[in-house]
Write a protein that holds these residues in place. Structure first.
Motif, PDB file in Angstrom:
ATOM      1  N   HIS A  27       0.850  -1.188   0.000  1.00 52.22           N
ATOM      2  CA  HIS A  27       0.000   0.000   0.000  1.00 52.22           C
ATOM      3  C   HIS A  27       0.887   1.239   0.000  1.00 52.22           C
ATOM      4  O   HIS A  27       1.710   1.399   0.901  1.00 52.22           O
ATOM      5  N   PRO A  28       0.740   2.109  -0.970  1.00 53.04           N
ATOM      6  CA  PRO A  28       1.642   3.253  -1.089  1.00 53.04           C
ATOM      7  C   PRO A  28       1.597   4.234   0.081  1.00 53.04           C
ATOM      8  O   PRO A  28       2.518   5.001   0.254  1.00 53.04           O
ATOM      9  N   GLU A  29       0.563   4.177   0.920  1.00 50.42           N
ATOM     10  CA  GLU A  29       0.510   5.101   2.057  1.00 50.42           C
ATOM     11  C   GLU A  29       1.276   4.562   3.265  1.00 50.42           C
ATOM     12  O   GLU A  29       1.454   5.259   4.249  1.00 50.42           O
ATOM     13  N   GLU A  30       1.762   3.323   3.205  1.00 48.34           N
ATOM     14  CA  GLU A  30       2.469   2.755   4.348  1.00 48.34           C
ATOM     15  C   GLU A  30       3.978   2.891   4.176  1.00 48.34           C
ATOM     16  O   GLU A  30       4.493   3.052   3.076  1.00 48.34           O
ATOM     17  N   THR A  31       4.689   2.813   5.297  1.00 48.82           N
ATOM     18  CA  THR A  31       6.148   2.865   5.235  1.00 48.82           C
ATOM     19  C   THR A  31       6.674   1.547   4.693  1.00 48.82           C
ATOM     20  O   THR A  31       6.029   0.501   4.814  1.00 48.82           O
ATOM     21  N   LEU A  32       7.853   1.593   4.123  1.00 47.46           N
ATOM     22  CA  LEU A  32       8.462   0.375   3.608  1.00 47.46           C
ATOM     23  C   LEU A  32       8.766  -0.586   4.758  1.00 47.46           C
ATOM     24  O   LEU A  32       8.626  -1.790   4.619  1.00 47.46           O
ATOM     25  N   LEU A  33       9.138  -0.051   5.904  1.00 44.95           N
ATOM     26  CA  LEU A  33       9.382  -0.877   7.082  1.00 44.95           C
ATOM     27  C   LEU A  33       8.101  -1.588   7.535  1.00 44.95           C
ATOM     28  O   LEU A  33       8.127  -2.753   7.931  1.00 44.95           O
ATOM     29  N   SER A  34       6.968  -0.897   7.450  1.00 46.18           N
ATOM     30  CA  SER A  34       5.684  -1.503   7.790  1.00 46.18           C
ATOM     31  C   SER A  34       5.378  -2.669   6.852  1.00 46.18           C
ATOM     32  O   SER A  34       4.926  -3.732   7.286  1.00 46.18           O
ATOM     33  N   TYR A  35       5.623  -2.478   5.569  1.00 47.23           N
ATOM     34  CA  TYR A  35       5.377  -3.541   4.600  1.00 47.23           C
ATOM     35  C   TYR A  35       6.262  -4.752   4.890  1.00 47.23           C
ATOM     36  O   TYR A  35       5.787  -5.896   4.879  1.00 47.23           O
ATOM     37  N   ALA A  36       7.529  -4.509   5.189  1.00 54.11           N
ATOM     38  CA  ALA A  36       8.440  -5.600   5.523  1.00 54.11           C
ATOM     39  C   ALA A  36       7.954  -6.333   6.772  1.00 54.11           C
ATOM     40  O   ALA A  36       8.015  -7.570   6.843  1.00 54.11           O
ATOM     41  N   ASP A  37       7.454  -5.588   7.741  1.00 56.84           N
ATOM     42  CA  ASP A  37       6.949  -6.190   8.967  1.00 56.84           C
ATOM     43  C   ASP A  37       5.713  -7.048   8.684  1.00 56.84           C
ATOM     44  O   ASP A  37       5.599  -8.169   9.176  1.00 56.84           O
ATOM     45  N   ARG A  38       4.781  -6.536   7.869  1.00 57.26           N
ATOM     46  CA  ARG A  38       3.584  -7.314   7.538  1.00 57.26           C
ATOM     47  C   ARG A  38       3.944  -8.609   6.820  1.00 57.26           C
ATOM     48  O   ARG A  38       3.410  -9.671   7.124  1.00 57.26           O
ATOM     49  N   LEU A  39       4.875  -8.510   5.870  1.00 59.24           N
ATOM     50  CA  LEU A  39       5.306  -9.710   5.150  1.00 59.24           C
ATOM     51  C   LEU A  39       5.944 -10.721   6.099  1.00 59.24           C
ATOM     52  O   LEU A  39       5.686 -11.917   6.008  1.00 59.24           O
ATOM     53  N   SER A  40       6.762 -10.220   7.006  1.00 58.04           N
ATOM     54  CA  SER A  40       7.440 -11.110   7.934  1.00 58.04           C
ATOM     55  C   SER A  40       6.471 -11.794   8.892  1.00 58.04           C
ATOM     56  O   SER A  40       6.586 -12.989   9.154  1.00 58.04           O
ATOM     57  N   VAL A  41       5.514 -11.040   9.417  1.00 57.63           N
ATOM     58  CA  VAL A  41       4.509 -11.643  10.303  1.00 57.63           C
ATOM     59  C   VAL A  41       3.740 -12.722   9.541  1.00 57.63           C
ATOM     60  O   VAL A  41       3.498 -13.814  10.063  1.00 57.63           O
ATOM     61  N   PHE A  42       3.409 -12.456   8.307  1.00 59.07           N
ATOM     62  CA  PHE A  42       2.676 -13.415   7.485  1.00 59.07           C
ATOM     63  C   PHE A  42       3.499 -14.680   7.227  1.00 59.07           C
ATOM     64  O   PHE A  42       2.995 -15.797   7.336  1.00 59.07           O
ATOM     65  N   HIS A  43       4.781 -14.503   6.877  1.00 61.84           N
ATOM     66  CA  HIS A  43       5.607 -15.637   6.468  1.00 61.84           C
ATOM     67  C   HIS A  43       6.359 -16.317   7.603  1.00 61.84           C
ATOM     68  O   HIS A  43       6.616 -17.526   7.527  1.00 61.84           O
ATOM     69  N   THR A  44       6.714 -15.572   8.642  1.00 60.83           N
ATOM     70  CA  THR A  44       7.548 -16.158   9.698  1.00 60.83           C
ATOM     71  C   THR A  44       6.882 -16.118  11.074  1.00 60.83           C
ATOM     72  O   THR A  44       7.355 -16.769  11.997  1.00 60.83           O
TER      73      THR A  44
END
Length: 145
Positions: free
Chosen positions: A10-27
């Motif tokens: 989502h372009p309104e979120e920080t890149l760090l937030s996106y990395a965190d969401r992906l990590s919570v989902f995958h790990t």
């Protein structure tokens, strides 16, 4: 290496937030775990260093330009956002405050998106919900602004 399945960025979120969401989902853990698994230096990524951002975008298959628009580059004496020099204290890659109503609307923790706007020091209210932003848990009481 490519990460699959992927979550929408989502372009309104920080890149760090996106990395965190992906990590919570995958790990099931925070961004540090995913970045380590991808061989990306966490400090370099958090600081918005170009090589770390490029490596991340390749691994998660999002356009580099989109990632750069949501990334804050932090230097020892300043910062840069969208190629504009700014004070380090003006905008943080890790939001110091958040809107609890926005996060409730996002759904489960794996879907929480920390908005880029929340990282700006002078933003203290959510423009969507007209409420005061809440201090994030990672911010020490002495550092509140």
């Amino acid at each position: 290496m490519s990460l699959w399945p992927n979550l929408p960025f989502h372009p309104e979120e920080t890149l760090l937030s996106y990395a965190d969401r992906l990590s919570v989902f995958h790990t099931g853990r925070g961004a540090e775990r995913l970045l380590k698994d991808l061989g990306i230096n966490t400090e370099h990524f958090t600081a918005g260093r170009e090589e770390a951002v490029v490596a991340f975008t390749r691994a998660v298959e999002i356009p580099l330009k989109d990632a750069q628009q949501s990334s804050i580059r932090v230097f020892s004496r300043g910062a840069s956002f969208r190629d504009e020099n700014i004070s380090k204290s003006f905008l943080s890659p890790r939001a110091a405050r958040y809107c609890p109503y926005c996060l409730v609307e996002d759904g489960p923790r794996s879907d929480h998106r920390f908005r880029l706007i929340w990282g700006f020091r002078h933003v203290v209210r959510c423009d969507r919900h007209s409420c005061r932003l809440v201090v994030a848990p990672h911010v020490s009481i002495g550092r509140q602004s």
